[in-house]
Design a protein around this motif. Sequence first.
Motif, PDB file in Angstrom:
ATOM      1  N   TYR A   1       1.029   3.669   4.282  1.00  0.00           N
ATOM      2  CA  TYR A   1      -0.058   4.405   4.902  1.00  0.00           C
ATOM      3  C   TYR A   1      -1.105   4.811   3.875  1.00  0.00           C
ATOM      4  CZ  TYR A   1       1.693   5.022   9.672  1.00  0.00           C
ATOM      5  OH  TYR A   1       2.083   4.809  10.960  1.00  0.00           O
ATOM      6  N   ALA A   2      -0.673   5.272   2.716  1.00  0.00           N
ATOM      7  CA  ALA A   2      -1.622   5.735   1.693  1.00  0.00           C
ATOM      8  C   ALA A   2      -2.496   4.597   1.176  1.00  0.00           C
ATOM      9  CB  ALA A   2      -0.863   6.398   0.537  1.00  0.00           C
ATOM     10  N   VAL A   3      -1.887   3.453   0.917  1.00  0.00           N
ATOM     11  CA  VAL A   3      -2.659   2.317   0.416  1.00  0.00           C
ATOM     12  C   VAL A   3      -3.638   1.840   1.489  1.00  0.00           C
ATOM     13  CG1 VAL A   3      -2.512  -0.057  -0.423  1.00  0.00           C
ATOM     14  CG2 VAL A   3      -0.854   1.634  -1.210  1.00  0.00           C
ATOM     15  N   SER A   4      -3.186   1.763   2.727  1.00  0.00           N
ATOM     16  CA  SER A   4      -4.073   1.347   3.814  1.00  0.00           C
ATOM     17  C   SER A   4      -5.201   2.344   4.020  1.00  0.00           C
ATOM     18  CB  SER A   4      -3.285   1.165   5.113  1.00  0.00           C
ATOM     19  OG  SER A   4      -2.431   0.051   5.007  1.00  0.00           O
ATOM     20  N   ALA A   5      -4.906   3.625   3.885  1.00  0.00           N
ATOM     21  CA  ALA A   5      -5.939   4.653   4.050  1.00  0.00           C
ATOM     22  C   ALA A   5      -7.060   4.491   3.033  1.00  0.00           C
ATOM     23  CB  ALA A   5      -5.322   6.046   3.933  1.00  0.00           C
ATOM     24  N   ALA A   6      -6.726   3.973   1.855  1.00  0.00           N
ATOM     25  CA  ALA A   6      -7.750   3.754   0.829  1.00  0.00           C
ATOM     26  C   ALA A   6      -8.791   2.725   1.276  1.00  0.00           C
ATOM     27  CB  ALA A   6      -7.096   3.303  -0.477  1.00  0.00           C
ATOM     28  N   PHE A   7      -8.459   1.911   2.270  1.00  0.00           N
ATOM     29  CA  PHE A   7      -9.405   0.933   2.825  1.00  0.00           C
ATOM     30  C   PHE A   7      -9.960   1.396   4.172  1.00  0.00           C
ATOM     31  CE2 PHE A   7      -6.808  -1.375  -0.132  1.00  0.00           C
ATOM     32  CZ  PHE A   7      -7.697  -2.230  -0.749  1.00  0.00           C
ATOM     33  N   ILE A   8      -9.166   2.133   4.931  1.00  0.00           N
ATOM     34  CA  ILE A   8      -9.598   2.589   6.250  1.00  0.00           C
ATOM     35  C   ILE A   8     -10.685   3.658   6.137  1.00  0.00           C
ATOM     36  CG2 ILE A   8      -8.840   3.832   8.323  1.00  0.00           C
ATOM     37  CD1 ILE A   8      -6.177   2.297   8.066  1.00  0.00           C
ATOM     38  N   ILE A   9     -10.552   4.565   5.190  1.00  0.00           N
ATOM     39  CA  ILE A   9     -11.552   5.638   5.047  1.00  0.00           C
ATOM     40  C   ILE A   9     -12.939   5.071   4.744  1.00  0.00           C
ATOM     41  CG2 ILE A   9     -12.223   7.637   3.636  1.00  0.00           C
ATOM     42  CD1 ILE A   9      -9.148   8.300   3.566  1.00  0.00           C
ATOM     43  N   PRO A  10     -13.088   4.145   3.784  1.00  0.00           N
ATOM     44  CA  PRO A  10     -14.412   3.533   3.608  1.00  0.00           C
ATOM     45  C   PRO A  10     -14.838   2.723   4.835  1.00  0.00           C
ATOM     46  CG  PRO A  10     -12.997   2.993   1.743  1.00  0.00           C
ATOM     47  CD  PRO A  10     -12.157   3.713   2.740  1.00  0.00           C
ATOM     48  N   GLY A  11     -13.866   2.177   5.562  1.00  0.00           N
ATOM     49  CA  GLY A  11     -14.176   1.440   6.782  1.00  0.00           C
ATOM     50  C   GLY A  11     -14.784   2.328   7.849  1.00  0.00           C
ATOM     51  N   VAL A  12     -14.234   3.521   8.008  1.00  0.00           N
ATOM     52  CA  VAL A  12     -14.795   4.479   8.970  1.00  0.00           C
ATOM     53  C   VAL A  12     -16.215   4.862   8.558  1.00  0.00           C
ATOM     54  CG1 VAL A  12     -14.560   6.830   9.886  1.00  0.00           C
ATOM     55  CG2 VAL A  12     -12.546   5.352   9.728  1.00  0.00           C
ATOM     56  N   THR A  91       5.936   3.627  12.315  1.00  0.00           N
ATOM     57  CA  THR A  91       6.257   3.729  10.890  1.00  0.00           C
ATOM     58  C   THR A  91       5.813   2.510  10.087  1.00  0.00           C
ATOM     59  OG1 THR A  91       8.457   2.814  11.255  1.00  0.00           O
ATOM     60  CG2 THR A  91       8.241   5.222  11.325  1.00  0.00           C
ATOM     61  N   THR A  92       5.504   1.403  10.761  1.00  0.00           N
ATOM     62  CA  THR A  92       5.119   0.189  10.036  1.00  0.00           C
ATOM     63  C   THR A  92       3.629  -0.126  10.113  1.00  0.00           C
ATOM     64  OG1 THR A  92       5.596  -1.235  11.941  1.00  0.00           O
ATOM     65  CG2 THR A  92       7.392  -0.854  10.359  1.00  0.00           C
ATOM     66  N   ILE A  93       2.849   0.703  10.791  1.00  0.00           N
ATOM     67  CA  ILE A  93       1.419   0.409  10.942  1.00  0.00           C
ATOM     68  C   ILE A  93       0.731   0.305   9.586  1.00  0.00           C
ATOM     69  CG2 ILE A  93      -0.801   1.296  11.771  1.00  0.00           C
ATOM     70  CD1 ILE A  93       0.683   2.312  14.249  1.00  0.00           C
ATOM     71  N   ALA A  95       1.946  -0.632   6.627  1.00  0.00           N
ATOM     72  CA  ALA A  95       2.296  -1.899   5.973  1.00  0.00           C
ATOM     73  C   ALA A  95       1.697  -3.085   6.721  1.00  0.00           C
ATOM     74  CB  ALA A  95       3.820  -2.042   5.898  1.00  0.00           C
ATOM     75  N   ASN A  96       1.767  -3.057   8.047  1.00  0.00           N
ATOM     76  CA  ASN A  96       1.206  -4.158   8.830  1.00  0.00           C
ATOM     77  C   ASN A  96      -0.308  -4.238   8.682  1.00  0.00           C
ATOM     78  OD1 ASN A  96       3.730  -4.887   9.732  1.00  0.00           O
ATOM     79  ND2 ASN A  96       3.554  -3.820  11.674  1.00  0.00           N
ATOM     80  N   ASP A  97      -0.965  -3.085   8.645  1.00  0.00           N
ATOM     81  CA  ASP A  97      -2.422  -3.089   8.470  1.00  0.00           C
ATOM     82  C   ASP A  97      -2.782  -3.605   7.082  1.00  0.00           C
ATOM     83  OD1 ASP A  97      -5.098  -2.680   9.303  1.00  0.00           O
ATOM     84  OD2 ASP A  97      -5.163  -0.807   8.181  1.00  0.00           O
ATOM     85  N   PHE A  98      -1.984  -3.243   6.086  1.00  0.00           N
ATOM     86  CA  PHE A  98      -2.284  -3.735   4.748  1.00  0.00           C
ATOM     87  C   PHE A  98      -2.181  -5.257   4.688  1.00  0.00           C
ATOM     88  CE2 PHE A  98      -1.463  -4.941   0.378  1.00  0.00           C
ATOM     89  CZ  PHE A  98      -2.567  -4.370  -0.230  1.00  0.00           C
TER      90      PHE A  98
END
Length: 190
Positions: A1-12, A91-93, A95-98
Amino acid sequence: YAVSAAFIIPGVREIKKRSEDNLYYKPFLAMVGVGVFTISCMHIPVPVTGSCSHPCGTPLAAIIVGPFATAVISAICLFFQAVFLGHGGITTIGANDFSMGIAGGISGYLCWKILRHFKSPIWLAAAVAGFVGDIVTYLISAFELALSLHGHVPFVKEWMIFFMGYAPTQLPLAVAEAIFTAAVLQVMIK
């Protein structure tokens, strides 16, 4: 989740900025999201990995709406798949998003940009983007599985065992995604 958030936040942030500049961006983004959701719902069980193979649609999405926005779209699609279709799980969103939305989207987008920089035909750049984005998605998924289940086998060997589990179903899907990505972009441009 943390690694994916590093890309989702700039995406938003990217979505917010582009929506202010262009009123058509949000509805267009929603339609691309529907496409990613539909494409990624075509699941084929993979017995060796205990997971599924499926086309992603994220390389195409990254070319159309941008790689960071694609990370957001992918997370939303994966949430709906987990809640309403029982594929994956809450719980896997991350990892799956990454693997699908970030690694698959960005690798496909980079292939597109590099090939277009060198004046490659649109259909070829799009096909390579679709193929590479799809394969990278499953290389990363296999990496994540090997990382979470790492046992007594050397890590790289375990990673490749998981990837080879995906290969029989994913290689034909990657070819199909290459053709689909090329066809859709050709139609959109015409």
